[in-house]
Scaffold this active site. Structure first.
Site, PDB file in Angstrom:
ATOM      1  NE  ARG A  41       9.485   0.875   2.822  1.00  0.00           N
ATOM      2  CZ  ARG A  41       9.515  -0.070   1.885  1.00  0.00           C
ATOM      3  NH1 ARG A  41       8.893   0.103   0.731  1.00  0.00           N
ATOM      4  NH2 ARG A  41      10.137  -1.225   2.097  1.00  0.00           N
ATOM      5  CG  ASP A  42       6.988  -3.032   1.878  1.00  0.00           C
ATOM      6  OD1 ASP A  42       6.449  -2.588   0.846  1.00  0.00           O
ATOM      7  OD2 ASP A  42       7.598  -4.121   1.894  1.00  0.00           O
ATOM      8  CG  HIS A 253      11.121  -7.717   2.529  1.00  0.00           C
ATOM      9  ND1 HIS A 253      11.045  -6.555   3.261  1.00  0.00           N
ATOM     10  CD2 HIS A 253      10.138  -7.630   1.610  1.00  0.00           C
ATOM     11  CE1 HIS A 253      10.065  -5.801   2.813  1.00  0.00           C
ATOM     12  NE2 HIS A 253       9.488  -6.428   1.802  1.00  0.00           N
ATOM     13  CB  CYS A 286       3.807  -5.043  -4.768  1.00  0.00           C
ATOM     14  SG  CYS A 286       5.006  -4.488  -5.992  1.00  0.00           S
ATOM     15  CG  ASN A 295       5.783  -6.575   4.038  1.00  0.00           C
ATOM     16  OD1 ASN A 295       5.192  -5.523   3.856  1.00  0.00           O
ATOM     17  ND2 ASN A 295       6.959  -6.817   3.512  1.00  0.00           N
TER      18      ASN A 295
END
Ligand SMILES: CC(C)(COP(=O)([O-])OP(=O)([O-])OC[C@H]1O[C@@H](n2cnc3c(N)ncnc32)[C@H](O)[C@@H]1OP(=O)([O-])[O-])[C@@H](O)C(=O)NCCC(=O)NCCSC(=O)C[C@@](C)(O)CC(=O)[O-]
Length: 346
Positions: A41-42, A253, A286, A295
């Site tokens: 997802r991220d 996170h 992002c 991440n």
């Protein structure tokens, strides 16, 4: 001079090597750390090129065999906001109706920005006849998100922080009636692309407390921009503790934009946090944070945690193979040092 409360972590790091090893390992040994794999997802949501649904499913299914127990599998957001996540409904249906991928119970987590997103998920659960918590081998969870600054809240959710919290209330209420576990996120907790690095830690504490009061089962405090440093992570976690928030209700996170994610992870471990988010191969970025990388990579996180004598239940070798594979599929550089080193030895 740093106040006494900020010295604990640095004292451990400055001690002579043998004392340092003993101090860290004796306090942390045998602890279990749960890693939440956010790559599908991220990690994928900002990829420009459309990724085939089959590749996303293969990624999720391979991850589920590594020992990881929570995987963010997608998000129920409008395609005009995040086109890459448009296949989430089909992925969700497939995961609900497939045989359990491993002996572990895997929680598949979906990001929902509003009640409409959760309703879409519930519709699929109802249509497949698979409730959130009853299928042997898998469970279904959701994540909701708020931001610690007004500017980021507006950019990411098109509303103010207060409005976003109001939006979240009915989502939690509906999730609870369906026995769906709820995770909250507080974005830009250690730096905002619009308002800079000095995000007020007490604001983060207020939003975290609100999410927990509404019924969130855990809150992941996110360094979206990777601007966080060890002293500021320490200050934030000290503030959260002073606000009465238990470390067991928190996850961390970290994005690794400035290479500080693992140092900040150690600060989190020292504060008793045992849930950390990461993405295989360091996937991600992002759209609202110029230059932001992905991440912290799952392989690097596993390597660090295992080196402290703690356990994750995840195979570094298997995770590294997936990091190499998905980086090749996406035509991107593998951002995990431990992953590349491990793969080179396999
Ligand atoms: C919150 C909204 C929806 C408001 O967006 P909006 O445009 O204000 O929404 P709206 O309510 O006005 O609706 C606009 C249209 O979207 C539709 N719509 C409305 N909701 C949905 C839905 N759920 N699924 C599908 N469609 C939906 C709705 O039906 C309508 O359709 P139209 O009438 O124009 O045809 C939008 O701002 C949004 O989706 N934001 C999320 C963006 C996002 O996913 N960002 C990335 C995730 S957060 C993140 O990555 C950070 C995190 C979690 O990883 C931690 C960290 O590192 O910080």
């Amino acid at each position: 001079m740093l106040p006494r409360s900020r010295l604990r972590f640095f004292t451990a790091l400055r001690a002579p090597p043998c004392t340092r090893r003993f101090a860290t390992e004796s306090r942390l040994a045998s602890d279990h750390v749960r890693i939440v794999e956010v790559g599908p997802r991220d990690g994928l949501q900002n990829e420009k090129k459309s990724i085939p649904k089959e590749t996303k499913l293969e990624l999720i299914q391979r991850l589920a065999k590594t020992g990881v127990t929570t995987i963010e599998a997608g998000s129920f957001v409008p395609a005009k906001w995040v086109p890459q996540m448009a296949s989430t409904s089909e992925i969700c249906e497939q995961l609900l109706t497939s045989p359990p991928p491993s002996q572990n119970t895997i929680a598949y987590n979906y990001l929902v920005p509003n009640i409409k997103g959760l309703e879409s998920l519930v519709k699929i659960m109802d249509a497949t006849g698979v409730p959130a918590d009853s299928k042997p081998g898998t469970t279904t969870e959701v994540s909701l998100f708020a931001a610690a600054t007004e500017a980021f809240s507006k950019a990411n959710t098109n509303c103010s922080i207060a409005e976003s919290l109001e939006r979240i209330k009915p989502i939690v209420a509906l999730a609870k009636t369906k026995n769906i576990r709820v995770r909250g996120y507080v974005s830009v907790a250690l730096g905002c692309p619009y308002e800079g690095p000095d995000v007020d830690p007490s604001k983060v504490a207020d939003i975290t407390a609100s999410l927990l009061e509404m019924g969130a089962d855990e809150v992941s405090v996110a360094d979206t921009t990777g601007m966080g440093t060890a002293p500021r992570t320490n200050e934030l976690l000290t503030t959260l503790k002073a606000a009465g928030i238990a470390s067991t209700d928190l996850a961390l996170h970290f994005h690794d934009t400035y290479g500080q994610a693992l140092v900040n992870t150690i600060v989190g471990l020292e504060h008793g946090i045992r849930i950390f988010d990461s993405s295989v191969g360091g996937l991600g970025g992002c759209p609202y944070s110029k230059g932001a990388t992905g991440n912290v990579s799952t392989e690097d996180l596993i390597h660090t945690i295992h080196s402290l004598g703690m356990n994750t239940g995840i195979s570094l070798e298997e995770m590294s193979k997936i990091g190499t594979w998905i980086s090749g599929e996406l035509g991107r550089v593998n951002d995990s040092r431990a992953g590349k080193a491990t793969s080179a030895r396999l």
